[in-house]
Design an enzyme around this catalytic site. Structure first.
Site, mmCIF file in Angstrom:
data_model
loop_
_atom_site.group_PDB
_atom_site.id
_atom_site.type_symbol
_atom_site.label_atom_id
_atom_site.label_comp_id
_atom_site.label_asym_id
_atom_site.label_seq_id
_atom_site.Cartn_x
_atom_site.Cartn_y
_atom_site.Cartn_z
ATOM 1 N N HIS A 105 -9.362 1.863 0.089
ATOM 2 C CA HIS A 105 -10.064 0.411 0.274
ATOM 3 C C HIS A 105 -11.091 0.453 1.518
ATOM 4 O O HIS A 105 -11.720 1.600 1.922
ATOM 5 C CB HIS A 105 -8.598 0.057 0.956
ATOM 6 C CG HIS A 105 -8.441 1.054 2.698
ATOM 7 N ND1 HIS A 105 -8.323 1.951 2.620
ATOM 8 C CD2 HIS A 105 -9.075 0.671 3.773
ATOM 9 C CE1 HIS A 105 -7.930 1.942 3.603
ATOM 10 N NE2 HIS A 105 -8.932 1.702 4.383
ATOM 11 N N HIS A 262 -12.866 4.496 0.925
ATOM 12 C CA HIS A 262 -12.495 5.291 1.661
ATOM 13 C C HIS A 262 -10.581 5.846 1.726
ATOM 14 O O HIS A 262 -9.942 4.258 1.343
ATOM 15 C CB HIS A 262 -13.163 5.421 3.457
ATOM 16 C CG HIS A 262 -12.103 5.243 3.767
ATOM 17 N ND1 HIS A 262 -12.493 3.428 3.845
ATOM 18 C CD2 HIS A 262 -10.616 4.184 4.593
ATOM 19 C CE1 HIS A 262 -11.685 2.313 5.152
ATOM 20 N NE2 HIS A 262 -10.622 3.385 5.296
#
Ligand code: SIN
Length: 288
Positions: A105, A262
């Site tokens: 996200h 990430h």
């Protein structure tokens, strides 16, 4: 004694480590060097720091206003801007958020003003696991075939915060309050953002979607949107775009949510404790 800060590339397309600097005593020129490194490398790991929560807030605020935390019950007393991510337990109760970052996200893409950057400070690293992966959305965009770039150029993704609205994710069974928490979040309005955004500082174009938050595409049928999102999601996390951070004690890692996604990779379990302190810098509305 005065040491020159050193900056060294860590990943293939992004990521750098910064050494020989103390964030508790950071003059304006050194801060400007860190800010420039952040824009160039997208993810920076500043080594060997000893930061209190107040010190982390002070450093974070130099980049801009901080976001409030949706998981307010896991923040630090007296420092509501600092969220604790942890698998530690005291008196039978979790001391922090246990499922933070479990799917790829970009932080706060579900908010009206999505985040500019996130800062994570390693308070306690586990003996095994606990890495964080980052994927470079500028490199991912640039590697797309031209017809795909054309197809998505004017499309907008729909971003939702509740996991219960998103068939690509699940509520972690490790999180005791998860079902109620995400049920309440269903009332939070979705946000609509370009699938390709332009970075306001570097001018680079980056893919802006993620399996955690992007649930559809505006004006496109669910079936067609699903197919397109599946293909973009498979593309955006290809190995060549990824930098995997193995945490060291004293690491403070900062990443640019406008051009990086990430995820936390897990791989540790209680009583092997991982505890992080997280601050999030607010950003502006994404634009094409
Ligand atoms: C996050 O997604 O903010 C947390 C990542 C991590 O804990 O590695």
């Amino acid at each position: 004694m005065f040491f020159e800060m050193e900056i060294r590339r860590l990943g293939r397309t992004m990521g750098a480590e910064v050494t020989r600097v103390d964030l508790n005593h950071l003059g304006a020129p050194a801060f400007a060097q860190i800010r420039d490194a952040f824009h160039v490398h997208k993810v920076i790991a500043i080594r060997d720091q000893q930061l209190t929560p107040a010190g982390q807030i002070a450093f974070s605020r130099r980049f801009g206003a901080l976001e409030d935390q949706l998981n307010a019950h896991y923040t630090i007393d007296g420092c509501p801007e600092v969220l604790v991510l942890s698998n530690d337990v005291r008196d039978g109760k979790p001391v922090g958020l246990i499922d933070g970052g479990d799917y790829w996200h970009s932080d706060s893409s579900h908010r009206e003003y999505p985040s500019m950057a996130t800062i994570l400070f390693a308070v306690k690293n586990p003996l095994t696991g606990g890495d964080t992966e980052f994927a470079d959305m500028v490199a991912a965009y640039e590697a797309l075939p031209e017809p795909m770039k054309g197809r998505i150029a004017h499309l907008n993704g729909i971003h939702a915060v509740s996991k219960l609205k998103n068939k690509r994710v699940q509520v972690s069974p490790r999180r005791p309050d998860g079902a109620d928490f995400y049920e309440r979040q269903k009332a939070i309005p979705d946000q609509i953002w370009p699938l390709v955004r332009t970075h306001p500082v570097t001018g680079q174009k980056a893919l802006y979607l993620s399996p955690r938050f992007t649930i559809g595409i505006e004006g496109v049928s669910a079936a067609e949107a699903d197919q397109l999102l599946d293909s973009l999601i498979a593309h955006q996390v290809r190995d060549e775009f990824i930098y995997r951070h193995q945490w060291r004690d004293g690491d403070l890692v900062m990443w640019d949510n406008r051009c990086v996604i990430h995820r936390a990779t897990g791989g540790y379990s209680y009583p092997d404790i991982r505890t992080m302190h997280r601050t999030v810098i607010a950003g502006d509305k994404p634009f094409r």
